[in-house]
Design a protein around this motif. Structure first.
Motif, PDB file in Angstrom:
ATOM      1  N   TYR A  98       0.531  -1.269   0.429  1.00 23.53           N
ATOM      2  CA  TYR A  98      -0.108   0.396   0.427  1.00 23.53           C
ATOM      3  C   TYR A  98       0.384   1.460   0.450  1.00 23.53           C
ATOM      4  N   GLY A  99       2.005   0.914   0.247  1.00 27.28           N
ATOM      5  CA  GLY A  99       3.373   2.218   0.146  1.00 27.28           C
ATOM      6  C   GLY A  99       2.481   2.915   1.174  1.00 27.28           C
ATOM      7  N   ALA A 100       3.497   4.363   1.654  1.00 26.78           N
ATOM      8  CA  ALA A 100       3.263   5.042   3.173  1.00 26.78           C
ATOM      9  C   ALA A 100       2.284   5.531   3.512  1.00 26.78           C
ATOM     10  N   LEU A 101       2.114   6.087   4.437  1.00 22.48           N
ATOM     11  CA  LEU A 101       1.126   6.824   5.574  1.00 22.48           C
ATOM     12  C   LEU A 101       1.479   8.222   5.141  1.00 22.48           C
ATOM     13  N   ALA A 102       0.854   9.264   5.738  1.00 19.27           N
ATOM     14  CA  ALA A 102       0.689   9.963   6.750  1.00 19.27           C
ATOM     15  C   ALA A 102       0.402   9.995   7.865  1.00 19.27           C
ATOM     16  N   GLU A 103       0.942  10.060   8.479  1.00 22.32           N
ATOM     17  CA  GLU A 103       0.361  10.536  10.191  1.00 22.32           C
ATOM     18  C   GLU A 103      -0.670  11.310  10.714  1.00 22.32           C
ATOM     19  N   GLY A 104      -1.164  10.023  10.843  1.00 19.05           N
ATOM     20  CA  GLY A 104      -2.664  10.749  11.228  1.00 19.05           C
ATOM     21  C   GLY A 104      -4.179  10.342  10.132  1.00 19.05           C
ATOM     22  N   ALA A 105      -3.240   9.805   8.762  1.00 17.03           N
ATOM     23  CA  ALA A 105      -4.376   9.236   7.878  1.00 17.03           C
ATOM     24  C   ALA A 105      -4.250   7.958   8.358  1.00 17.03           C
ATOM     25  N   ALA A 106      -5.910   7.939   7.815  1.00 18.61           N
ATOM     26  CA  ALA A 106      -7.185   6.072   7.970  1.00 18.61           C
ATOM     27  C   ALA A 106      -5.685   5.227   7.658  1.00 18.61           C
ATOM     28  N   ALA A 107      -5.794   3.987   7.869  1.00 23.05           N
ATOM     29  CA  ALA A 107      -4.831   2.299   7.323  1.00 23.05           C
ATOM     30  C   ALA A 107      -5.801   2.403   6.922  1.00 23.05           C
ATOM     31  N   PRO A 108      -5.389   2.172   5.201  1.00 26.52           N
ATOM     32  CA  PRO A 108      -5.518   1.322   4.119  1.00 26.52           C
ATOM     33  C   PRO A 108      -6.555   0.200   4.636  1.00 26.52           C
ATOM     34  N   ASP A 109      -7.842  -0.446   3.907  1.00 27.66           N
ATOM     35  CA  ASP A 109      -8.424  -1.609   3.560  1.00 27.66           C
ATOM     36  C   ASP A 109      -8.135  -2.460   3.062  1.00 27.66           C
ATOM     37  N   GLU A 110      -9.229  -2.915   2.650  1.00 26.89           N
ATOM     38  CA  GLU A 110      -8.807  -4.759   1.410  1.00 26.89           C
ATOM     39  C   GLU A 110      -9.125  -3.611   0.221  1.00 26.89           C
ATOM     40  N   SER A 111     -10.049  -2.398   0.237  1.00 27.95           N
ATOM     41  CA  SER A 111      -9.952  -1.966  -1.398  1.00 27.95           C
ATOM     42  C   SER A 111      -8.831  -0.809  -1.492  1.00 27.95           C
ATOM     43  N   SER A 112      -8.378  -0.168  -0.689  1.00 33.49           N
ATOM     44  CA  SER A 112      -7.482   0.690  -0.858  1.00 33.49           C
ATOM     45  C   SER A 112      -6.864   0.201  -2.460  1.00 33.49           C
ATOM     46  N   PRO A 113      -6.035   1.442  -2.975  1.00 34.00           N
ATOM     47  CA  PRO A 113      -5.278   0.933  -3.712  1.00 34.00           C
ATOM     48  C   PRO A 113      -3.811   0.945  -3.491  1.00 34.00           C
ATOM     49  N   TYR A 114      -2.694   0.418  -4.231  1.00 34.11           N
ATOM     50  CA  TYR A 114      -1.869  -0.277  -3.777  1.00 34.11           C
ATOM     51  C   TYR A 114      -0.707   1.289  -4.500  1.00 34.11           C
ATOM     52  N   ALA A 115       0.829   1.150  -3.798  1.00 31.66           N
ATOM     53  CA  ALA A 115       1.439   2.354  -4.047  1.00 31.66           C
ATOM     54  C   ALA A 115       3.107   1.838  -3.604  1.00 31.66           C
ATOM     55  N   PRO A 116       3.428   1.059  -4.124  1.00 33.42           N
ATOM     56  CA  PRO A 116       5.107   0.207  -3.475  1.00 33.42           C
ATOM     57  C   PRO A 116       6.047   1.577  -3.201  1.00 33.42           C
ATOM     58  N   SER A 117       6.605   1.065  -2.315  1.00 29.36           N
ATOM     59  CA  SER A 117       7.999   2.109  -2.560  1.00 29.36           C
ATOM     60  C   SER A 117       8.921   1.584  -3.332  1.00 29.36           C
ATOM     61  N   SER A 118       9.252   0.237  -2.530  1.00 26.63           N
ATOM     62  CA  SER A 118      10.458  -0.655  -2.653  1.00 26.63           C
ATOM     63  C   SER A 118      10.853  -1.177  -3.569  1.00 26.63           C
ATOM     64  N   PRO A 119      12.024  -1.924  -4.179  1.00 24.99           N
ATOM     65  CA  PRO A 119      11.988  -3.092  -4.342  1.00 24.99           C
ATOM     66  C   PRO A 119      11.006  -4.527  -4.132  1.00 24.99           C
ATOM     67  N   TYR A 120      11.244  -4.403  -2.583  1.00 21.17           N
ATOM     68  CA  TYR A 120      10.788  -5.539  -2.282  1.00 21.17           C
ATOM     69  C   TYR A 120       9.066  -5.390  -2.234  1.00 21.17           C
ATOM     70  N   ALA A 121       8.399  -4.171  -1.772  1.00 25.95           N
ATOM     71  CA  ALA A 121       7.243  -4.195  -1.890  1.00 25.95           C
ATOM     72  C   ALA A 121       6.515  -3.653  -2.778  1.00 25.95           C
ATOM     73  N   ALA A 122       7.202  -3.698  -4.542  1.00 26.42           N
ATOM     74  CA  ALA A 122       6.618  -4.063  -5.587  1.00 26.42           C
ATOM     75  C   ALA A 122       6.993  -5.231  -6.203  1.00 26.42           C
ATOM     76  N   SER A 123       7.319  -5.520  -5.988  1.00 29.40           N
ATOM     77  CA  SER A 123       7.803  -7.077  -6.213  1.00 29.40           C
ATOM     78  C   SER A 123       6.420  -7.800  -5.561  1.00 29.40           C
ATOM     79  N   LYS A 124       6.099  -7.569  -4.122  1.00 29.52           N
ATOM     80  CA  LYS A 124       5.050  -8.630  -3.439  1.00 29.52           C
ATOM     81  C   LYS A 124       4.242  -7.930  -4.383  1.00 29.52           C
ATOM     82  N   ALA A 125       4.126  -7.122  -4.650  1.00 31.36           N
ATOM     83  CA  ALA A 125       2.310  -6.423  -4.715  1.00 31.36           C
ATOM     84  C   ALA A 125       2.056  -6.962  -7.048  1.00 31.36           C
TER      85      ALA A 125
END
Length: 341
Positions: A134-161
């Protein structure tokens, strides 16, 4: 069939199934650097446990094992998972976490399509992923649920996405009955020492620096591994094919707070000086693309499947510290004290 069963989460899952359920278990693991076969010592004597050394990227081998053992479910945990390693060498992460998923999906699809109707109806392919997609969340932002869009930052996260998208595509295209799970940061006894919590424990015991990226205020939600594997089994039993489920510990803490808590727990259990341990904390240059915050909305797990975490973070960390103090033989050969990791 559990892939990556000699890893941290995989071995905990196998023990949970052996201890609390009736199924036979096939552990398929390539035994790469982070595998810990000793975590499964003694299970080889049980008729319900089977082990095959194999790589999920080998589609023909996966097909052969599926045909031989005839599982009613595949729980796919095998993956490259360490973000720092993905930054230094991303290719193996794409190879394992994307190509490996495609190989296992295709072998599973062919196996599933050849099953009798009643067995086809009960078969499940459960794929374990991460909150980092899901990528980075801003402080105080709502946590993503199952319908939230993907936005991976690292090669690891992108490979899992990428692997997650393939899993969903095999369901949409072929009807393969998949279950997709994402969890927050896992911790607990027996974790490989490159991860934050065991690395800090072992560095502190060795009197070495406790390296903290940047200001140490990166925030993560922490989930005890035993709570995670309970959730996976609950999803396998009652999850709806084609759906995804977020699994969270409900314990967001900054990296700096986690390390300070570990220093305090070590001081109490090992008779060390807490202030001296905290003095070992050393702020180092932040890594590239370091997301400030991850978290997950796990309401679906609670409302639809009746799951909640059982472990309190404070007692869970104390239990983890106690394990490393009591099991020097398990981690000593794996750990290379270093102030710059």
């Amino acid at each position: 069939m559990i892939t990556g069963g000699a890893g941290f989460i995989g071995s905990a899952l196998i023990h949970h199934i052996i201890d609390h359920r009736y199924e036979q278990v096939l552990n398929v693991d390539a035994l790469t650097y982070a595998s810990q076969p000793e975590a499964l010592a003694g299970l080889e004597r049980l008729s319900r446990y089977h082990f095959e050394r194999a790589d999920v990227r080998d589609a023909s081998r996966m097909s052969q094992l599926l045909a031989q053992y005839q599982p009613n479910a595949v729980m796919h945990l095998a993956a490259e998972t360490h973000v720092d390693r993905s930054i230094a060498g991303p290719e193996v992460f794409v190879d394992t976490n994307v190509t490996g998923v495609a190989s296992l999906l295709e072998a599973s699809r062919q196996y599933w399509q050849g099953l009798p109707d009643d067995e086809r109806a009960h078969f499940r392919f459960l794929h374990v992923s991460t909150d980092e997609v899901y990528g980075a969340l801003a402080e105080g932002a709502a946590a993503p649920d199952e319908s939230s869009p993907y936005a991976p930052s690292s090669p690891y996260a992108a490979s899992k996405a990428g692997g997650d998208h393939l899993v969903n595509a095999w369901h949409a295209t072929y009807g393969l009955p998949i279950l997709l799970t994402r969890s927050t940061n896992n911790y607990g006894p027996g974790q490989y020492p490159e991860k934050l919590i065991p690395l800090m424990i072992l560095n502190a015991l060795a009197g070495r620096a406790l390296p903290v990226y940047g200001d140490g205020r990166q925030c993560r939600d922490w989930l005890h591994v035993e709570d995670h594997v309970r959730a996976l089994c609950r999803i396998l039993d009652a999850g709806q094919p084609g759906e995804s489920y977020n699994i969270a510990g409900g314990a967001e803490r900054s990296n700096l707070v986690i390390i300070q808590s570990l220093c305090d727990a070590l001081a109490q259990q090992a008779g060390l000086d807490s202030a001296a341990l905290r003095a070992l904390i050393s702020h180092v240059t932040d890594r590239p693309g370091h997301d400030r915050r991850y978290a997950l909305n796990a309401r679906r797990m609670r409302d639809e499947l009746g799951w909640e975490p059982n472990h309190n973070l404070g007692t869970g960390l104390a239990e983890t510290v106690e394990w490393y103090l009591s099991n020097v033989h398990r981690w000593q050969r794996l750990f290379e004290p270093a102030a710059d990791r």
